[in-house]
Design a protein around this motif. Structure first.
Motif, PDB file in Angstrom:
ATOM      1  N   PHE A  22       0.848  -1.179   0.000  1.00 54.45           N
ATOM      2  CA  PHE A  22       0.000   0.000   0.000  1.00 54.45           C
ATOM      3  C   PHE A  22       0.888   1.234   0.000  1.00 54.45           C
ATOM      4  CE2 PHE A  22      -2.487  -3.253   2.274  1.00 54.45           C
ATOM      5  CZ  PHE A  22      -3.646  -3.239   1.507  1.00 54.45           C
ATOM      6  N   THR A  23       0.332   2.338  -0.436  1.00 56.22           N
ATOM      7  CA  THR A  23       1.055   3.605  -0.400  1.00 56.22           C
ATOM      8  C   THR A  23       0.543   4.426   0.771  1.00 56.22           C
ATOM      9  OG1 THR A  23       1.336   3.587  -2.806  1.00 56.22           O
ATOM     10  CG2 THR A  23       1.667   5.689  -1.664  1.00 56.22           C
ATOM     11  N   ALA A  24       1.438   4.732   1.701  1.00 58.84           N
ATOM     12  CA  ALA A  24       1.073   5.508   2.883  1.00 58.84           C
ATOM     13  C   ALA A  24       1.287   6.989   2.623  1.00 58.84           C
ATOM     14  CB  ALA A  24       1.912   5.051   4.076  1.00 58.84           C
ATOM     15  N   ARG A  25       1.014   7.796   3.642  1.00 58.94           N
ATOM     16  CA  ARG A  25       1.230   9.232   3.521  1.00 58.94           C
ATOM     17  C   ARG A  25       2.687   9.523   3.184  1.00 58.94           C
ATOM     18  NH1 ARG A  25      -2.022  11.830   8.720  1.00 58.94           N
ATOM     19  NH2 ARG A  25      -4.140  11.231   8.049  1.00 58.94           N
ATOM     20  N   ASN A  28       5.263   6.757   0.956  1.00 53.63           N
ATOM     21  CA  ASN A  28       6.034   5.606   1.428  1.00 53.63           C
ATOM     22  C   ASN A  28       5.268   4.308   1.204  1.00 53.63           C
ATOM     23  OD1 ASN A  28       8.199   7.166   2.451  1.00 53.63           O
ATOM     24  ND2 ASN A  28       6.997   7.635   4.283  1.00 53.63           N
ATOM     25  N   VAL A  30       4.111   0.580   2.095  1.00 50.23           N
ATOM     26  CA  VAL A  30       3.892  -0.272   3.256  1.00 50.23           C
ATOM     27  C   VAL A  30       3.583  -1.674   2.755  1.00 50.23           C
ATOM     28  CG1 VAL A  30       2.426  -0.734   5.244  1.00 50.23           C
ATOM     29  CG2 VAL A  30       3.037   1.621   4.677  1.00 50.23           C
ATOM     30  N   SER A 277       7.678  -1.228  12.308  1.00 53.87           N
ATOM     31  CA  SER A 277       6.913  -0.624  11.224  1.00 53.87           C
ATOM     32  C   SER A 277       6.955  -1.488   9.974  1.00 53.87           C
ATOM     33  CB  SER A 277       7.474   0.759  10.892  1.00 53.87           C
ATOM     34  OG  SER A 277       6.885   1.264   9.704  1.00 53.87           O
ATOM     35  N   ARG A 279       6.867  -0.424   7.163  1.00 54.64           N
ATOM     36  CA  ARG A 279       7.587   0.334   6.140  1.00 54.64           C
ATOM     37  C   ARG A 279       9.048  -0.082   6.058  1.00 54.64           C
ATOM     38  NH1 ARG A 279       5.361   6.511   7.388  1.00 54.64           N
ATOM     39  NH2 ARG A 279       3.141   5.980   7.360  1.00 54.64           N
TER      40      ARG A 279
END
Length: 335
Positions: A22-25, A28, A30, A277, A279
């Motif tokens: 997924f694309t986080a804020r 970045n 994830v 995390s 990430r």
């Protein structure tokens, strides 16, 4: 486990190298699911356990084809369902249903119960008369009077709404149901009723379950096999008896140490720090930063799921030190 005459396990659902990003804020990436290969045997209940944020619900939604995986494929009854589109995908989804933690996720408060249950059947091409009969039959199977069909969700208790949500799932005559924390929002006495209902329906309807939960006591009661997730990866999988009785991964041992057991003293293992995390990227074991058995090898080489038992049915663990997990050690991080 069940096997076909040819000796191959009778898999209803298989994840092959599934990865979900997924694309986080801030842009970045994830990684919620990291290279999962896992099979669900026809007729079993496979429990998926782990801390919040480990990827359990993401895996559940991948199984239901609610989001196409970033990589890998999902096979259902010998069909690669990740390749399906349009009418073929809608037809496939009639064979797979989901029961959520909150029944309001599947019951629109504006609709009467009959509409909520019949709508997906009609969308799948079922004639209205047949859909109504299936709706009424499903309500009875879920322990409800068909007369409730004319009422709205807010007129029912939480346990009754969950029964309605279960009726909505079984009305489609599926083969496979994902149960995503279906009892965690209910009182303990109601939880037991719902679990008994699910067990009865599985026997009567020949259902296969994937049961997502953080409640290990509930999983032990219902599941045939258990897969333990940590940071998007499967770190251990085996029969419920094997995993609960002889854990082969330190993370599993830590989780189980917090579950009351009359056969052993209560000595919970307190892990140092929070879940890392998603990430981050790891060259070794993602659990190494919290593990009392970790060595340099754990931090540099990613462990694979290997067989650590000679008992019937594979018991797999992704740990470089699986042979030490069952030792009666007092971890350095124990509280």
């Amino acid at each position: 486990m069940n096997e076909t005459p040819g000796g191959r396990h009778d898999y209803l659902l298989s994840f092959e190298g599934i990865r979900q990003d997924f694309t986080a804020r801030g842009g970045n990436a994830v990684r919620a699911i990291d290279d999962i290969t896992l099979n669900v045997v026809r007729g079993e209940t496979l429990g998926i356990v782990g801390e919040s944020g480990c990827g359990k619900s993401t895996l559940a939604r991948a199984a239901m084809l609610l989001r196409k995986p970033t990589d890998g494929r999902i096979i259902f009854d010998d069909t690669v369902v990740t390749d399906l589109r349009g009418a073929a995908l809608r037809k496939q989804r009639m064979r797979m249903q989901m029961v959520f933690q909150d029944p309001n996720d599947s019951l629109d408060p504006r609709y009467r119960i009959d509409r909520s249950i019949m709508e997906p059947l009609l969308a799948g091409g079922r004639p209205r008369g047949e859909a109504r009969r299936d709706m009424e039959s499903a309500l009875v199977s879920a322990g409800l009077d068909p007369e409730v069909a004319s009422r709205h969700p807010h007129e029912f208790s939480g346990g009754q709404r969950q029964r309605i949500a279960i009726a909505r799932a079984i009305a489609a005559h599926p083969e496979f149901i994902v149960l995503d924390e279906p009892t965690s929002a209910l009182d303990v006495s109601i939880q037991a009723q719902i679990l008994n209902l699910l067990a009865r329906l599985q026997r009567e309807e020949n259902l296969t379950y994937m049961f997502i939960s953080h409640n290990l006591a509930v999983v032990r009661h219902l599941a045939t096999r258990v897969a333990v997730m940590y940071l998007g990866r499967i770190v251990e999988v085996g029969t419920t008896e094997e995993v609960f009785g002889n854990p082969q991964h330190p993370y599993t041992k830590a989780l189980l140490s917090a579950v009351p057991d009359p056969n052993r003293p209560a000595t919970p293992i307190v892990l140092d720090g929070d879940l890392p995390s998603p990430r981050q990227r790891y060259t070794g074991c993602a659990f190494a930063s919290r593990c009392w058995l970790a060595t340099d090898a754990c931090r540099t080489a990613k462990p694979t799921l290997d067989d650590h038992t000679d008992s019937q049915g594979a018991h797999l663990s992704a740990c470089h030190h699986a042979d030490r997990v069952s030792e009666d050690l007092v971890p350095a991080l124990a509280g």
